[in-house]
Design a protein around this motif. Structure first.
Motif, PDB file in Angstrom:
ATOM      1  N   GLN A 217      10.575 -23.187   4.679  1.00 15.25           N
ATOM      2  CA  GLN A 217      11.067 -23.511   6.012  1.00 15.25           C
ATOM      3  C   GLN A 217      12.585 -23.316   6.077  1.00 15.25           C
ATOM      4  O   GLN A 217      13.101 -22.748   7.038  1.00 15.25           O
ATOM      5  CB  GLN A 217      10.702 -24.948   6.360  1.00 15.25           C
TER       6      GLN A 217
ATOM      7  N   ARG B 127      15.770 -20.524  10.389  1.00 19.59           N
ATOM      8  CA  ARG B 127      15.633 -20.824  11.807  1.00 19.59           C
ATOM      9  C   ARG B 127      16.722 -21.795  12.256  1.00 19.59           C
ATOM     10  O   ARG B 127      17.223 -21.708  13.371  1.00 19.59           O
ATOM     11  CB  ARG B 127      14.243 -21.370  12.106  1.00 19.59           C
ATOM     12  N   PHE B 128      17.096 -22.709  11.366  1.00 14.28           N
ATOM     13  CA  PHE B 128      18.167 -23.654  11.689  1.00 14.28           C
ATOM     14  C   PHE B 128      19.476 -22.922  11.957  1.00 14.28           C
ATOM     15  O   PHE B 128      20.265 -23.329  12.810  1.00 14.28           O
ATOM     16  CB  PHE B 128      18.350 -24.688  10.574  1.00 14.28           C
TER      17      PHE B 128
ATOM     18  N   ALA C  16      19.773 -19.836  13.183  1.00 13.25           N
ATOM     19  CA  ALA C  16      19.657 -19.201  14.491  1.00 13.25           C
ATOM     20  C   ALA C  16      19.871 -20.219  15.609  1.00 13.25           C
ATOM     21  O   ALA C  16      20.401 -19.885  16.670  1.00 13.25           O
ATOM     22  CB  ALA C  16      18.300 -18.532  14.632  1.00 13.25           C
ATOM     23  N   ASP C  17      19.492 -21.472  15.351  1.00 14.21           N
ATOM     24  CA  ASP C  17      19.687 -22.552  16.322  1.00 14.21           C
ATOM     25  C   ASP C  17      21.071 -23.190  16.191  1.00 14.21           C
ATOM     26  O   ASP C  17      21.345 -24.193  16.837  1.00 14.21           O
ATOM     27  CB  ASP C  17      18.614 -23.633  16.137  1.00 14.21           C
ATOM     28  N   ARG C  18      21.904 -22.647  15.290  1.00 12.96           N
ATOM     29  CA  ARG C  18      23.279 -23.103  15.061  1.00 12.96           C
ATOM     30  C   ARG C  18      23.325 -24.561  14.620  1.00 12.96           C
ATOM     31  O   ARG C  18      24.098 -25.357  15.137  1.00 12.96           O
ATOM     32  CB  ARG C  18      24.150 -22.842  16.284  1.00 12.96           C
ATOM     33  N   LYS C  19      22.488 -24.905  13.670  1.00 12.83           N
ATOM     34  CA  LYS C  19      22.456 -26.256  13.118  1.00 12.83           C
ATOM     35  C   LYS C  19      22.866 -26.219  11.659  1.00 12.83           C
ATOM     36  O   LYS C  19      22.798 -25.185  11.007  1.00 12.83           O
ATOM     37  CB  LYS C  19      21.060 -26.854  13.254  1.00 12.83           C
TER      38      LYS C  19
ATOM     39  N   TYR D 100      24.463 -14.135   7.835  1.00 11.38           N
ATOM     40  CA  TYR D 100      24.826 -15.410   8.441  1.00 11.38           C
ATOM     41  C   TYR D 100      26.113 -15.869   7.781  1.00 11.38           C
ATOM     42  O   TYR D 100      26.215 -15.863   6.558  1.00 11.38           O
ATOM     43  CB  TYR D 100      23.750 -16.482   8.183  1.00 11.38           C
TER      44      TYR D 100
END
Length: 137
Positions: A92, A97-98, A100-103, A131
């Protein structure tokens, strides 16, 4: 090389494609050039320049990350020697994905279980995937 090729070389020079220029000059004298399909010719011409740019981008991202242990990799994330990784959680996180969500991601736990190594490997892979990341220990 013909004078008619000079405009192509000038365009590649202005576009800052020195490796593509070298490959073009190599291909133009290749007797097998007539056997290349158009996509194959373009691929042959651009591949060296593409690999150079991807590697430079990775090195730049890695430098900005301030990662100390640059020899880490996600392939070496195996449980054992006191390390216990939850494979579903690892997958995960490695989906990024985090990002891409800027977290941000924070990892905590007991000492000497591989947290720093895990995050070093994640930071290294994030740089490879373009990234921007910062490793703070």
């Amino acid at each position: 090389m013909k004078d008619s090729d000079q405009d192509i070389l000038n365009m590649m020079d202005i576009l800052d494609l020195p490796l593509a220029i070298d490959k073009y000059q190599e291909l133009i004298v290749d007797p097998n050039l007539c056997n290349y399909s158009f996509p194959q010719l373009i691929r042959e011409l651009l591949t060296p320049q593409y690999h150079y740019r991807v590697n430079r981008r990775y090195e730049t991202n890695l430098w900005f990350s301030r990662l100390i242990n640059k020899g880490t990799s996600i392939e070496k994330l195996k449980s054992g020697n006191g390390r216990l990784y939850n494979d579903s959680t690892v997958q995960q996180i490695l989906s990024f994905r985090f990002a891409a969500d800027r977290k941000n991601v924070g990892v905590y736990g007991v000492s000497a279980v591989g947290k720093s190594y895990f995050l070093s490997a994640c930071c290294n892979e994030a740089c490879r995937l373009n990234y921007r990341s910062k490793f703070i220990d």
